[in-house]
Design a protein around this motif. Structure first.
Motif, short mmCIF file in Angstrom:
data_model
loop_
_atom_site.label_atom_id
_atom_site.label_comp_id
_atom_site.label_asym_id
_atom_site.label_seq_id
_atom_site.Cartn_x
_atom_site.Cartn_y
_atom_site.Cartn_z
N THR A 75 -31.65 -61.75 21.89
CA THR A 75 -32.51 -60.80 21.50
C THR A 75 -33.80 -60.55 22.39
N LYS A 76 -34.12 -59.21 22.18
CA LYS A 76 -35.29 -58.58 22.75
C LYS A 76 -36.29 -57.99 22.03
N ASP A 77 -37.43 -57.95 22.32
CA ASP A 77 -38.44 -57.33 21.57
C ASP A 77 -38.96 -56.09 21.96
N VAL A 78 -38.28 -55.05 21.53
CA VAL A 78 -38.56 -53.66 22.14
C VAL A 78 -39.66 -52.72 20.95
N ARG A 134 -38.49 -45.19 20.16
CA ARG A 134 -38.06 -43.85 20.93
C ARG A 134 -37.33 -44.28 22.19
N ARG A 135 -37.97 -45.05 23.10
CA ARG A 135 -37.61 -45.51 24.27
C ARG A 135 -37.12 -47.06 24.01
N ILE A 136 -35.72 -46.97 24.02
CA ILE A 136 -34.93 -48.32 24.16
C ILE A 136 -34.70 -48.84 25.33
N ASP A 137 -35.83 -49.68 25.86
CA ASP A 137 -35.65 -50.10 27.26
C ASP A 137 -34.48 -50.77 27.92
#
Length: 885
Positions: free
Chosen positions: A225-228, A277-280
């Motif tokens: 899991t990553k917080d974007v 908008r930008r999914i790192d």
């Protein structure tokens, strides 16, 4: 409601219950291609149990929940007697023609208690899809899929900035000879699996003519899991290894999908969805361009006019793509609920966003399609009752609604009798329903003739009262069978089976500590029919309780309670506890140690985020309310080392070190939490290994490929090539008539069947190899015949530091002669060489197969432009000071 007609009066009581199978009309099937997905809609299923299978080579393979996730299928059955099946066009069973045409065959089997023989239907659809992006990602509730274009020999180029994009840095063009062998998962620590092991763990991996397809259950053990931008996303990051004889290449495949309800905000009037908008995890370049943004419902993209007609909103700001839809707008579905005799509804919708972007550094595009099922909390929605009686029509007319499609009119009651729907119609009543304008609900119309005996005759105003019920009685007759629950376990999941019992029971299901909602049931793989339904709950789910942790297993328990909603009386309490084998601690050969600390039932107030190793600065790499995940090395975070016979023991522990947290736990009288972490490493050990030998079928050879080689050129003091000028002695000083001895070595090579060849060597007055003037020393592998003092080649023997003579080249420059400035012969000289690596058994390249002519031959060496062939390697020695005297 009243009417002054002097004809009569009646009291109408209408009962509404959940839809049940009546005289079921034929099933209706509709299939449609939606870009890289196929959608199959089924209606008029009634209460039949639907079994879906994939048909391939005249064989049927049942699509279980786990196989559906692995192969790209999503199957949903609604309370309306409808079902929908989504299939990726690149699913495991699709017939693929040139990555352009994809044919999927599905078998549909309907099983019903009222029908002796099962009904079977075959659905076959071919979807044509050629507008592939370099990378395509599909996010479905049960799986994530990424399809990546494979590099081909005719379109392969190294990126301008390879360090910015690891996806391209190690890729090589590949043909059909390359096979997938290994999958490296980044979790974010590396976890390596052979391809067959990955497939056994539920991953779908395939390689087509031009693309690699990777599919993962959502979630899986190898995702993280990553917080974007404030939205929790599940990330799958992999490197897929391809191998061919003597060659290896890899392809990066990464997907990131928002978690259930991630970024969703629900009010009483609207649903808002925020997608970064930008999914790192998916974008490596500093700059990217968003080319397209499309919104859809149920997999179908909506045009701007339709968005406006439905009052849907699609906007963008600096951080998010924002979707907003009114609750109850067109395209939704209403789900009915009954609580304490009152009618509640929740709205369901499956939203879709499709983005297309390109990254400036790579010029590669990504098509990103994400599906998000949304269900609102229950809201009280008492149906309205409207008197629409027109006296001259000689009948009473009442409108009742709106209600969901999952309810139906059951009976009509008057003070004197209760009539079933069939009896009412036979008596001349008219009962029909109409769809509401938004398409989400329906309204019942009941017409009763004035002449019917249920109408009381009197010349006075009348009152007609209608009551709508949407409930099932909590208490069934004593002889009725109550609902029941049972279950079992395997190595990963709890399997729960709930039987409805006698029809008429209305009950709720508490899973762990929360109510089982429709969206939660779908998350747990809901499958059911008229008599029962089943759920598959992972042992690590939030609704499961961890009772105990042992060295290599976890004892987890799932509590399920059935109860009456009106009285909260418990029908059955069911608990299922099992031991699940899992690695809580992993010790890696490179000294990396990973450990998972899990919240236990006995320490309910423990906050895993506050756990640390012995060194309080070493907190978890990832944590949530359930567990904390630690990654550290054996020489860090306070890890101690102890020598034992033939092995070393590394120890650490995970505990609460924060004083405030310790004080809070002590006040709660809970036991102290501590997890011992230890790893044993062998010091001296012998291991037996069995192997078989067989004669070599053919001699190995080096295939054409690209790679880095390190070549070094040095100057020797004499022709013994035993002592060399040191680098720190630069510049080297020599007299004009004094010979120079050069040695060129292929560094780090241990292969006698690889040879180093000198293609061209020349001298310049400046360090720039392109500078003028220049003097050719070696041309096309031979001494320059136009030089009055030509180069002399020296043989290399296997002696001392030389193990493989083919990896070396030695030559002597007798003296330099500079014709441009005879009066000033003191010069600084740089010597440059172009070298090439050859296969001594297969010297197919011209530079690898040189035959030099005699000095007196009329063929003279010609000056040659410096090569830009990527097969050549440049090496330089200097500066060398040439003294005239």
């Amino acid at each position: 409601m009243g009417c002054l007609a002097g004809l009569g009066w009646f009291i109408l009581l209408v009962a509404v219950v959940n839809i049940e199978a009546q005289n079921k009309p034929p099933i209706k099937i509709n299939s449609k291609c939606l870009g890289n997905l196929l959608r199959v809609d089924l209606s008029r299923l009634g209460g039949s149990f639907l079994e879906v299978s994939a048909v391939i080579n005249n064989s049927s393979i049942i699509l279980t929940p786990s196989l559906s996730s692995q192969c790209g299928f999503t199957i949903k059955k609604y309370h309306l007697g409808n079902a929908v099946i989504y299939a990726s066009v690149q699913n495991c069973f699709a017939q693929n023609v040139d990555d352009n045409a994809f044919t999927t065959k599905l078998g549909l089997r309907l099983q019903s208690d009222n029908v002796v023989e099962d009904e079977f239907y075959l659905v076959e659809e071919t979807c044509y899809y050629s507008s592939w992006a370099s990378r395509e990602i599909i996010c479905k509730p049960n799986y994530m899929e990424v399809s990546v274009k494979k590099a081909a020999p005719n379109d392969y180029n190294l990126p301008a900035y390879p360090d910015l994009d690891p996806r391209k840095a190690a890729e090589q063009p590949m043909d059909t000879g390359f096979k997938i062998t290994t999958v490296v998962f980044f979790t974010p620590e590396e976890r390596v699996m052979q391809v067959d092991e990955a497939q056994r763990n539920g991953y779908g991996i395939s390689s087509t003519l031009t693309r690699l397809v990777l599919r993962s259950p959502n979630p899986s053990r190898e995702t993280y899991t990553k917080d974007v931008a404030g939205v929790p996303m599940t990330v799958l990051s992999t490197s897929i290894i391809f191998e061919k004889t003597k060659l290896t290449t890899q392809l990066y495949a990464v997907a990131a999908c928002p978690q259930a309800q991630g970024g969703v905000f629900i009010t009483e009037t609207s649903i808002r969805w925020f997608l970064p908008r930008r999914i790192d995890p998916l974008i490596y370049s500093k700059h990217f361009r968003l080319l397209e943004v499309n919104m859809g419902v149920d997999g179908r993209k909506l045009e701007a006019t339709e968005l406006s007609a439905r009052n849907y909103s699609l906007t963008l700001d600096d951080l998010y793509v924002i979707v907003e839809i009114p609750i109850g707008a067109a395209g939704c579905q209403i789900k009915s609920h009954d609580q304490d005799g009152q009618y509640f509804t929740s709205y369901m919708n499956e939203l879709m966003l499709e983005l297309l972007w390109t990254e400036d550094d790579t010029n590669e595009d990504t098509r990103y399609k994400v599906f998000l099922p949304v269900e609102t909390p229950m809201q009280l929605q008492p149906p309205q009752v409207i008197d629409a009686t027109v006296p001259k029509e000689m009948m009473f007319k009442v409108l009742i609604g709106p209600v969901g499609f999952d309810v139906m009119l059951k009976n009509i009651s008057s003070p004197s009798e209760v009539l079933s729907l069939a009896d009412s119609i036979a008596r001349g009543f008219k009962v029909f329903d109409n769809m509401s304008p938004n398409g989400c609900s329906k309204v019942y119309t009941v017409e009763v003739p004035f002449t019917d005996r249920v109408v009381g005759q009197r010349h006075a105003p009348f009152t007609a009262t209608a009551y709508l019920r949407a409930k099932l009685e909590d208490i069934a007759p004593p002889s009725a069978a109550p609902p029941s629950v049972s279950g079992s376990c395997d190595d990963k999941n709890f399997y729960v089976l709930v039987k409805y019992g006698t029809k008429g029971f209305n009950f709720q299901i508490i899973m762990g500590k929360q109510m089982l909602t429709g969206s939660l049931a779908q998350q747990y793989g809901f499958m059911g029919n008229d008599t029962h339904f089943s759920l598959i709950v992972p042992f690590s789910a939030a609704d499961a309780t961890v009772e105990a942790v042992e060295l290599s297993s976890i004892k987890s328990r799932l509590d399920v309670t059935l109860r009456y909603p009106k009285t909260n009386k418990t029908i059955q309490d069911f608990s299922l506890a099992c031991n699940f084998v899992t690695k809580l601690i992993e010790c890696f050969p490179n000294g990396t140690i990973t450990a998972i600390a899990i919240t236990l039932e006995s320490v309910p107030s423990l906050n895993p985020r506050r756990l640390t190793l012995r060194n309080p600065a070493c907190g978890p790499t990832y944590s949530n309310d359930q567990y904390a995940y630690f990654v550290f090395t054996a020489n860090s975070c306070g890890t101690t080392r102890k020598f034992l016979p033939n092995m070393m023991l590394y120890e650490n522990e995970i505990s609460i070190t924060d004083e405030l947290e310790l004080k809070k736990l002590s006040q709660s009288k809970e036991p102290e939490f501590e997890l011992k972490v230890f790893c044993y490493y062998d010091i001296n050990t012998n291991r037996a290994m069995g192997f078989n030998t067989r004669p070599r079928r053919s001699e190995p050879y080096a295939d054409d490929a690209r790679g880095e080689m390190q070549v070094e050129m040095r100057v020797a003091l004499d022709d013994s090539y035993s002592v060399f000028q040191r680098v720190e002695d630069d510049p080297i000083t020599k007299y004009l008539q004094q010979p120079l001895y050069f040695e060129v070595e292929l560094m780090g090579s241990y292969n006698p069947k690889v040879s180093l060849e000198l293609a061209h060597c020349w001298a310049t007055l400046e360090e720039d190899k392109m500078s003028l003037p220049r003097w050719d020393l070696i041309v096309n592998g031979c001494a320059n015949s136009r030089d009055p003092h030509p180069v002399i080649f020296h043989s290399v023997l296997s002696k001392g530091r030389v193990n493989y003579p083919s990896n070396f080249k030695r030559f002597e420059v007798p003296m330099f002669a500079f014709a441009e400035d005879k009066d000033n012969l003191n010069r600084q000289v740089f010597v440059h060489c172009e070298v090439v690596i050859c296969d001594v058994r297969n010297p197919v390249d011209a530079a690898c197969n040189v035959q030099c002519l005699d000095q007196d031959n009329t063929m003279k060496g010609q000056k040659r432009a410096i090569s830009d062939d990527p097969g050549f390697k440049h090496v330089t020695s200097g500066p060398i000071i040439i003294m005239s005297s």
